[in-house]
Design an enzyme around this catalytic site. Sequence first.
Site, PDB file in Angstrom:
ATOM      1  N   ARG A   1       0.533  -1.470   0.262  1.00 51.92           N
ATOM      2  CA  ARG A   1      -0.065  -0.536   0.435  1.00 51.92           C
ATOM      3  C   ARG A   1       0.867   1.208   0.159  1.00 51.92           C
ATOM      4  O   ARG A   1       1.606   1.351   0.928  1.00 51.92           O
ATOM      5  CB  ARG A   1      -0.800  -0.053   1.445  1.00 51.92           C
ATOM      6  CG  ARG A   1      -2.255  -1.073   1.107  1.00 51.92           C
ATOM      7  CD  ARG A   1      -3.196  -1.464   1.898  1.00 51.92           C
ATOM      8  NE  ARG A   1      -3.721  -2.105   2.499  1.00 51.92           N
ATOM      9  CZ  ARG A   1      -4.865  -2.852   0.576  1.00 51.92           C
ATOM     10  NH1 ARG A   1      -5.188  -2.421  -0.367  1.00 51.92           N
ATOM     11  NH2 ARG A   1      -5.104  -3.898   1.426  1.00 51.92           N
TER      12      ARG A   1
ATOM     13  N   ILE B   1       1.997   5.011   1.096  1.00 49.14           N
ATOM     14  CA  ILE B   1       2.264   5.804   2.175  1.00 49.14           C
ATOM     15  C   ILE B   1       1.270   6.340   2.485  1.00 49.14           C
ATOM     16  O   ILE B   1       0.930   6.917   3.323  1.00 49.14           O
ATOM     17  CB  ILE B   1       3.651   5.384   2.497  1.00 49.14           C
ATOM     18  CG1 ILE B   1       3.506   5.898   4.164  1.00 49.14           C
ATOM     19  CG2 ILE B   1       3.753   7.109   1.901  1.00 49.14           C
ATOM     20  CD1 ILE B   1       5.171   5.625   5.073  1.00 49.14           C
TER      21      ILE B   1
ATOM     22  N   ASN C   1       4.425   6.772 -13.860  1.00 50.58           N
ATOM     23  CA  ASN C   1       5.308   8.181 -13.201  1.00 50.58           C
ATOM     24  C   ASN C   1       6.570   7.615 -14.744  1.00 50.58           C
ATOM     25  O   ASN C   1       7.365   6.565 -13.614  1.00 50.58           O
ATOM     26  CB  ASN C   1       5.307   8.799 -12.262  1.00 50.58           C
ATOM     27  CG  ASN C   1       4.353   8.848 -12.805  1.00 50.58           C
ATOM     28  OD1 ASN C   1       2.860   9.276 -12.779  1.00 50.58           O
ATOM     29  ND2 ASN C   1       3.461   9.008 -10.990  1.00 50.58           N
TER      30      ASN C   1
ATOM     31  N   GLU D   1       9.085  10.253  -8.392  1.00 48.10           N
ATOM     32  CA  GLU D   1       9.922  10.574  -6.739  1.00 48.10           C
ATOM     33  C   GLU D   1      10.822   8.930  -6.524  1.00 48.10           C
ATOM     34  O   GLU D   1      11.572   9.667  -5.982  1.00 48.10           O
ATOM     35  CB  GLU D   1       8.892  10.218  -5.748  1.00 48.10           C
ATOM     36  CG  GLU D   1       7.556  11.882  -5.696  1.00 48.10           C
ATOM     37  CD  GLU D   1       6.909  11.557  -4.625  1.00 48.10           C
ATOM     38  OE1 GLU D   1       6.694  10.458  -4.304  1.00 48.10           O
ATOM     39  OE2 GLU D   1       5.736  12.356  -5.047  1.00 48.10           O
TER      40      GLU D   1
ATOM     41  N   HIS E   1       7.615   1.480 -10.801  1.00 51.18           N
ATOM     42  CA  HIS E   1       6.454   1.016  -9.733  1.00 51.18           C
ATOM     43  C   HIS E   1       5.098   1.759 -10.792  1.00 51.18           C
ATOM     44  O   HIS E   1       5.334   2.153 -11.258  1.00 51.18           O
ATOM     45  CB  HIS E   1       6.754   1.210  -8.717  1.00 51.18           C
ATOM     46  CG  HIS E   1       6.867   3.319  -8.714  1.00 51.18           C
ATOM     47  ND1 HIS E   1       7.756   3.514  -8.611  1.00 51.18           N
ATOM     48  CD2 HIS E   1       5.896   3.458  -8.112  1.00 51.18           C
ATOM     49  CE1 HIS E   1       7.837   4.990  -8.594  1.00 51.18           C
ATOM     50  NE2 HIS E   1       6.540   4.952  -8.436  1.00 51.18           N
ATOM     51  N   MET E   2       4.101   0.240 -10.747  1.00 52.09           N
ATOM     52  CA  MET E   2       2.715   0.619 -11.511  1.00 52.09           C
ATOM     53  C   MET E   2       2.058   0.817 -10.115  1.00 52.09           C
ATOM     54  O   MET E   2       2.009   0.335  -9.188  1.00 52.09           O
ATOM     55  CB  MET E   2       2.278  -0.434 -11.761  1.00 52.09           C
ATOM     56  CG  MET E   2       1.194  -0.596 -12.627  1.00 52.09           C
ATOM     57  SD  MET E   2       0.664  -2.264 -13.375  1.00 52.09           S
ATOM     58  CE  MET E   2       0.894  -2.226 -14.727  1.00 52.09           C
ATOM     59  N   HIS E   3       1.492   2.065 -10.365  1.00 48.99           N
ATOM     60  CA  HIS E   3       0.073   2.500  -9.237  1.00 48.99           C
ATOM     61  C   HIS E   3      -1.012   2.153  -9.289  1.00 48.99           C
ATOM     62  O   HIS E   3      -1.451   2.067 -10.543  1.00 48.99           O
ATOM     63  CB  HIS E   3       0.472   3.907  -9.107  1.00 48.99           C
ATOM     64  CG  HIS E   3       0.961   5.202  -8.841  1.00 48.99           C
ATOM     65  ND1 HIS E   3       1.142   5.653  -7.777  1.00 48.99           N
ATOM     66  CD2 HIS E   3       1.996   5.255  -9.127  1.00 48.99           C
ATOM     67  CE1 HIS E   3       2.099   6.006  -7.633  1.00 48.99           C
ATOM     68  NE2 HIS E   3       3.065   5.841  -8.320  1.00 48.99           N
TER      69      HIS E   3
HETATM   70  P1  AMP Z   1       6.357   8.156  -7.765  1.00 45.86           P
HETATM   71  O1  AMP Z   1       5.913   9.793  -8.324  1.00 45.86           O
HETATM   72  O2  AMP Z   1       5.064   7.437  -9.224  1.00 45.86           O
HETATM   73  O3  AMP Z   1       7.729   7.941  -8.237  1.00 45.86           O
HETATM   74  O4  AMP Z   1       5.484   7.409  -6.798  1.00 45.86           O
HETATM   75  C1  AMP Z   1       6.271   6.995  -5.939  1.00 45.86           C
HETATM   76  C2  AMP Z   1       4.767   6.452  -4.197  1.00 45.86           C
HETATM   77  O5  AMP Z   1       5.732   5.751  -3.496  1.00 45.86           O
HETATM   78  C3  AMP Z   1       4.509   7.785  -4.212  1.00 45.86           C
HETATM   79  O6  AMP Z   1       3.369   7.842  -4.183  1.00 45.86           O
HETATM   80  C4  AMP Z   1       4.809   7.950  -2.748  1.00 45.86           C
HETATM   81  O7  AMP Z   1       3.703   8.011  -1.843  1.00 45.86           O
HETATM   82  C5  AMP Z   1       4.825   6.465  -2.202  1.00 45.86           C
HETATM   83  N1  AMP Z   1       5.974   6.100  -1.092  1.00 45.86           N
HETATM   84  C6  AMP Z   1       7.249   6.511  -0.433  1.00 45.86           C
HETATM   85  N2  AMP Z   1       8.147   6.089   0.118  1.00 45.86           N
HETATM   86  C7  AMP Z   1       6.746   5.420   0.178  1.00 45.86           C
HETATM   87  C8  AMP Z   1       6.956   4.037   1.515  1.00 45.86           C
HETATM   88  N3  AMP Z   1       8.100   4.160   2.534  1.00 45.86           N
HETATM   89  N4  AMP Z   1       5.500   3.128   1.483  1.00 45.86           N
HETATM   90  C9  AMP Z   1       5.114   2.833   0.398  1.00 45.86           C
HETATM   91  N5  AMP Z   1       5.283   3.934  -0.581  1.00 45.86           N
HETATM   92  C10 AMP Z   1       5.739   4.890  -0.052  1.00 45.86           C
END
Ligand code: AMP
Length: 116
Positions: A30, A32, A88, A96, A101-103
């Site tokens: 999930r 965060i 992304n 980020e 990763h796939m949302h």
């Molecule tokens: P992106 O902007 O596509 O790289 O998405 C990175 C995602 O990782 C964001 O939606 C963050 O909320 C999520 N994220 C960052 N750190 C964690 C963590 N420790 N556990 C779960 N999700 C995280």
Amino acid sequence: MAEETLFTKIINGEIPADIVYREGGVTAFRDINPRAPTHVLIVPDKPIPGVNEVAEADAEVLGKLFLAAKKIAEQENIAADGYRLIINCGKNAHQEVFHLHMHLLGGHDLGCMVAA
Ligand code: AMP
């Protein structure tokens, strides 16, 4: 040796996460900071930085991301009503975490696509 990412640490159990799926080189947990009632990140265990870095050899695991998305959507009871998958890539997409990763987002009406 591949570079250790935040998501590698989650996959290896070095930092906690709510893991909902783990199979065949794919782990899902999930987000965060959830942007929908269901917000799961589906991640290849192999630390591919992003879509720009995928290789022919990654084709099988990339397919498995979609199979995982389908199974998790069923698990979360959002398959019938629908959901959105987002990957992304790079600066303009606000990536980020540089571990592909796939949302998987769902659980309510997500609106139409993205802001112009
Ligand atoms: P992106 O902007 O596509 O790289 O998405 C990175 C995602 O990782 C964001 O939606 C963050 O909320 C999520 N994220 C960052 N750190 C964690 C963590 N420790 N556990 C779960 N999700 C995280």
